[in-house]
Design an enzyme around this catalytic site. Structure first.
Site, mmCIF file in Angstrom:
data_model
loop_
_atom_site.group_PDB
_atom_site.id
_atom_site.type_symbol
_atom_site.label_atom_id
_atom_site.label_comp_id
_atom_site.label_asym_id
_atom_site.label_seq_id
_atom_site.Cartn_x
_atom_site.Cartn_y
_atom_site.Cartn_z
ATOM 1 C CG ASP A 94 -0.139 -0.061 2.536
ATOM 2 O OD1 ASP A 94 0.743 -0.927 2.654
ATOM 3 O OD2 ASP A 94 -0.394 0.758 3.439
ATOM 4 C CD GLU A 187 4.237 0.420 7.056
ATOM 5 O OE1 GLU A 187 5.074 0.593 7.941
ATOM 6 O OE2 GLU A 187 3.855 1.348 6.296
#
Ligand code: ZN
Length: 421
Positions: A94, A187
């Site tokens: 991400d 994350e």
């Protein structure tokens, strides 16, 4: 003032496979969504994971994408290396929610002259937004067009690990012990390790490839708590408010003013911890404040929690009991408390830096990494640089030489794990 060129980047992609992979990866929009209730938080991460899975399987390795979107690959040891300590390498799919990660248009600044860089949309990267950049005078630097982030955080890490897998498959001289490679999700919104199990990972050591400036080796992170503080007011008409009204907003204001002003993110650096109010809403009747609390030591964190509790009890005494209450949530713990017991592993990583021609600088992250939680759950996991700078915004850039050195560091580490007893 220097300009960037899309054509120069295309030419570099033709001769630098790592950069070529990176440019392919950042064409996927994988922005995490903090308000989403799904896992992963954005469908872009699922699509990207599926792409990675097919790239991995094309190499002849067996990847899996689990229900949460996490992609992992177990790579058996080279012949004769089966007893070498196992290593898990992680990077996250991400990108930060702070800025768009869609339709990224990268370009190259060749032979950076140390001045400001004017991006395609006229935004300028200079010393006021990046003090580290001038250290990379003379280097080639990948930048954005100013409208999106670059996604080096952490697609630079993913490119490095894809390259590693490719090399393992084509170079029989690259001898290694048992490896696990994980591409995690979410994350950037603090949820990635919720979807990782140290017992499933089943490795002796870990490393995240998610750092920034060349040479940094992150071996410490904050201890972290979040708190939601609720303020109950006593709302009466202002005409009759004298000595009766308890304004929840003003009590919240008192709470804030009782926290030490010298201990905020904007007034601290280095080893210093802080209190950070990041959300405040409400009315006279009730108010809610959200804050994070950070400290490098456990004792320091205990004291900070105690400070908040004592302010609350002072305010409850002053107004009435139950005026203020707080809910504390543990977020992550300092990895240093775990890594200090694994000096051999840390010095092996330092050697991997030196052998790649990189000067090591041990770094304390004023934040957390996947390694904070993984280390504290039993998988010692420091963090290696990628060469990315100014992450989470349009000034994000990637120093090409640092990026290639980061790959060499990872390769050196993988091929030297047999030195650990
Ligand atoms: Zn990252």
């Amino acid at each position: 003032m220097q300009e960037s060129s899309v054509l120069d980047l295309e030419n570099l992609c033709g001769v630098d496979p790592l950069v070529n992979t990176f440019c392919e990866l950042i064409s996927y929009d994988t922005k995490a969504d903090p308000d989403s209730t799904t896992v992963p938080s954005s469908v872009g991460q699922l699509r990207f994971g599926a792409y990675l899975l097919s790239a991995i399987n094309k190499l002849g390795l067996k990847g899996v994408q689990d229900n949460n979107g996490v992609v992992s690959v177990s790579i058996p040891a080279s012949e004769g290396m089966e007893n070498v300590k196992s290593l898990c390498l992680l990077a996250h799919m991400d990108t930060a929610p702070d800025k768009s990660g869609a339709d990224i248009k990268p370009a190259l600044v060749k032979n950076y002259d140390g001045s400001g860089i004017r991006l395609a949309n006229s935004l300028v990267i200079d010393e006021s937004v990046s003090c580290a950049l001038k250290e990379f005078k003379g280097q080639d630097i990948i930048v954005t067009d100013g409208n999106t982030l670059l996604g080096a955080d952490d697609k630079a890490g993913i490119a490095i690990l894809l390259r590693l897998m490719h090399e393992i498959c084509v170079d029989s001289n690259l001898k290694h012990g048992p490896l696990k490679i994980i591409f995690s999700v979410d994350e950037e919104i603090g949820k990635s390790t919720d979807h990782l199990s140290v017992s499933d990972i089943d490795c002796n050591y870990g490393v995240t490839v998610d750092g920034t400036k060349e040479g940094e080796l992150d071996i410490a992170t904050f201890n972290a708590y979040g708190a939601v503080v609720n303020f109950k007011g006593r709302s009466v008409h202002t005409a009759v408010a004298y000595k009766t009204l308890h304004n929840a907003l003003m009590i919240a204001n008192e709470f804030i003013n009782m926290l030490p002003a010298s201990q905020r993110p904007e007034t601290t650096l280095g080893d210093e911890g802080f209190y950070h109010i990041h959300d405040l809403s409400g009315s006279t009747d009730s108010a809610t404040l959200k804050m994070i609390i950070r400290d490098f030591t456990k004792e320091g964190m205990e004291q900070r929690l105690e400070t908040v509790r004592s302010i609350i009890s002072f305010l409850n005494n002053r107004y009435s009991k139950d005026t203020v209450d707080a809910k504390f949530t543990f977020q992550y713990a300092n990895m240093a408390d775990v890594l200090k017991d694994h000096e051999d592993y840390i010095s092996l990583i330092k050697d991997a830096y030196k052998d790649a021609g990189v000067k090591v600088s041990l770094n304390k992250v004023r934040g957390g990494t996947d390694g904070s939680n993984l280390s504290n759950r039993g998988l010692p996991t420091p963090n290696i640089f990628t060469g990315g700078l100014n992450c989470h915004g349009p000034y994000e850039c990637l120093v090409v030489s640092s990026f290639n050195k980061a790959y060499s560091v990872v390769r050196n580490l993988v091929t030297s794990m047999h030195k650990l007893s």
